[in-house]
Write a protein that holds these residues in place. Structure first.
Motif, PDB file in Angstrom:
ATOM      1  N   THR A   1      -0.059  19.580   4.997  1.00  0.00           N
ATOM      2  CA  THR A   1      -0.107  19.059   6.368  1.00  0.00           C
ATOM      3  C   THR A   1      -1.452  19.413   6.987  1.00  0.00           C
ATOM      4  OG1 THR A   1       0.888  21.065   7.270  1.00  0.00           O
ATOM      5  CG2 THR A   1       2.376  19.257   6.689  1.00  0.00           C
TER       6      THR A   1
ATOM      7  N   GLY B   1       4.292  11.201   9.245  1.00  0.00           N
ATOM      8  CA  GLY B   1       4.266  10.768   7.856  1.00  0.00           C
ATOM      9  C   GLY B   1       3.703   9.372   7.697  1.00  0.00           C
TER      10      GLY B   1
ATOM     11  N   ASP C   1       0.936  14.821   7.583  1.00  0.00           N
ATOM     12  CA  ASP C   1       0.790  15.168   6.160  1.00  0.00           C
ATOM     13  C   ASP C   1      -0.491  14.532   5.588  1.00  0.00           C
ATOM     14  OD1 ASP C   1       1.245  12.545   5.098  1.00  0.00           O
ATOM     15  OD2 ASP C   1       3.393  12.824   5.334  1.00  0.00           O
TER      16      ASP C   1
END
Length: 579
Positions: free
Chosen positions: A4, A68, A17
């Motif tokens: 991350t 994400g 991420d």
């Protein structure tokens, strides 16, 4: 397991991420390449970053949320690919701005660029799709025809409506999709507008000076108003927080005290405990009541914190809707309980007991009320009802709902009638509850001693229990009420007028009323009025002697106290008046 990365995008902090970070980086690099030759390149990039930041922030579930690939793909789908948005000169106009299918819902902002003072009217014009002139006309009419409400409305809108500063906010203000194409186009238009003004500075010099001066005055006044409202908002926030906390704490103590004799004087405690309306455990009713009160108080407290710290993060829609659902359920249950409780008071039942008073002829009946030292300090220490314990420690409901009514009877002996009344779901249930009322009185010689209270077992619950005493006395009976009778006497004043100035007065039952035998004359309202009127009446005789002869006239004068003689001699003759 992906790494991350912590990034700062558009002034906001995100956990993202590594794969999503690389894709977002490539996306911004592609945008920069496509805008190399565009005017206002840096401003466009800044606005796009801020818009992407807003979209990502909307997807934040918690502070630990990690952005994400899915989140990035959804943002790119909204913003569009750089190669899909090449602005051509011939596309300016209706194609982009008239496509209603791609428009977003508008947001209300203040447009200070087109505004005269604070940009409120211009912002409302964008929001409702009408010319700002009409908004200004309506506000001016409200100033004169609405007793100044136009000024108040303008100030409130000025304070609560944010200003459209960024390009994204300006696009949202007009209802345009906030994507790369529109951001680039908006920045380019503003850049070209500024360039044009610089070229025509000589022509616009005086106009710009006037507008700048007006803007400065408006800004100064606006800053002052906003400062005042900010101070007021802070003060209001403190009040909301303190009052909400007080409500939460006080009612929590009340709920925890249900069933505890140590808190019997707590507000609503007796009412809730003695009613126990639903036949459910008493704590259940207390919890429902606390939820119904505490959730609105909690939201008021959040509002107070929001006024003190506008940047405070919201508790989230999930928490809001969950609390709202719980509150609605509690209100629905309380309404159901209320309906059930109304049915518990729908019928009125009573039981009647009668007892003859063995009063000797020419004896005076003495009447008095007494109290119980265990339940009250003195005869005047009254309670509508309360939950307490008797001498054995058993819970009882205590009430002073006792009243006496004195009437005449044709029977030879006086007698007392005790009516116990209560309410219930049915007549049978109400009568059973009335039978369980405990009320005491004694007859000792010529004394009638009455309790000033009633009792019933706690399990019988509060059902509006009361006792009505009717004392029937034959004509000629003498009675002497004690001063304690004053608080409980409900007799018809036309029949029995109890004098409160002394408890040594003796009364006698006559045919149509009870008269006081030793009351002062100025207190006795039932003296023989006819005789008084006859004593105060007098006759006036008028004798007139004139050219027409002698005439005599008699008139009745009411309330005349003195004899008056009057002699008049005029052109009509001699007039003599005697009283």
């Amino acid at each position: 397991m992906n790494k991350t990365v912590n990034i700062n995008l558009g002034g906001m902090f995100f956990h993202i991420d590594e794969d999503a970070y690389q894709k977002l980086t490539r996306y911004f690099d592609a945008i920069k390449r496509s805008l190399n030759n565009s005017s206002g390149h840096d401003e466009i990039i800044k606005d796009i970053e801020m818009r992407v930041s807003e979209l990502l922030n909307e997807k934040q579930i918690s502070d630990k949320h990690v952005v994400g690939l899915k989140d990035v793909d959804e943002v790119i789908a909204v913003m569009g690919q750089p190669e899909d948005y090449i602005i051509e000169d011939e596309l300016k106009g209706s194609q982009t701005y008239s496509d209603n299918s791609n428009r977003r819902s508008k947001k209300l902002y203040r447009d200070k660029e087109k505004g005269m003072i604070g940009g409120v009217a211009a912002g409302l014009g964008h929001y409702f799709g009408i010319d700002a002139v009409w908004i200004r006309i309506v506000l001016i009419l409200l100033v004169f025809a609405g007793f100044g409400t136009g000024i108040l409305a303008y100030i409130i809108l000025w304070v609560v409506t944010p200003e459209a500063i960024t390009t994204s906010e300006k696009l949202e203000m007009t209802g345009e999709p906030v994507n790369i194409s529109n951001i680039e186009k908006k920045v380019r238009e503003e850049f070209e507008s500024v360039s044009g003004k610089i070229k025509n500075v000589d022509y616009d010099k005086y106009g710009n000076q006037i507008k700048t001066g007006a803007n400065k005055i408006g800004s100064s006044f606006g800053d002052f108003i906003i400062t005042v409202f900010k101070v007021f908002a802070k003060f209001l926030g403190v009040i909301l927080i303190m009052s909400s906390l007080a409500i939460l704490i006080v009612f929590l103590i009340g709920v925890l005290s249900l069933g505890s004799t140590g808190f019997t004087n707590f507000p609503f405690h007796d009412f809730i405990e003695s009613g126990n309306f639903t036949d459910y455990p008493i704590w259940f009713f207390g919890v429902l009541f606390y939820i119904a009160v505490s959730i609105p108080a909690f939201f008021l407290m959040l509002l107070g914190f929001k006024l003190l710290a506008p940047n405070m993060k919201s508790i989230g829609n999930i928490a809001k809707y969950t609390l709202l659902a719980i509150w609605i359920i509690s209100i629905a249950l309380l309404i159901s309980i209320g309906v059930k409780q109304m049915s518990a008071f729908s019928a009125n039942g009573r039981v009647v007991n009668k007892q003859i008073i063995p009063l000797k002829e020419n004896d005076t009946l003495r009447i008095k009320f007494v109290h119980n030292d265990y339940f009250s300090k003195n005869i005047n220490d009254n309670h509508d009802f309360m939950v307490t314990e008797d001498s054995t420690g058993a819970k009882v409901i205590y009430s002073n709902q006792v009243r006496i009514n004195i009437r005449k009877t044709d029977e030879k002996s006086p007698y007392i009638q005790i009516e116990k009344e209560a309410k219930g779901k049915s007549l049978f249930e109400a009568k059973k509850t009335a039978e369980k009322i405990q009320y005491g009185y004694t007859i000792i010689g010529n004394q009638l001693i009455l309790d000033n209270y009633l009792l019933t077992d706690f399990k019988n619950k509060f059902r509006d229990q009361e006792v009505e005493i009717t004392l029937y006395l034959p004509e000629g009976t003498l009675l002497k009420p004690d001063s304690s009778v004053e608080n409980y006497d409900r007799s018809d004043n036309d029949f029995f007028n109890l004098h409160y100035s002394s408890d040594n007065y003796i009364y006698k039952v006559e045919n149509s009323q009870i008269k006081c035998l030793n009351c002062p004359a100025d207190e006795n309202e039932y003296d023989d009025v006819d005789n008084d009127m006859d004593d105060n009446d007098s006759t006036q005789t008028s004798v007139t002697i004139n050219k027409n002869g002698v005439s005599v006239k008699n008139d009745t004068i009411i309330n005349s106290k003195n004899n008056i003689q009057e002699l008049k001699i005029n052109k009509d003759g001699i007039i003599i008046k005697t009283k």
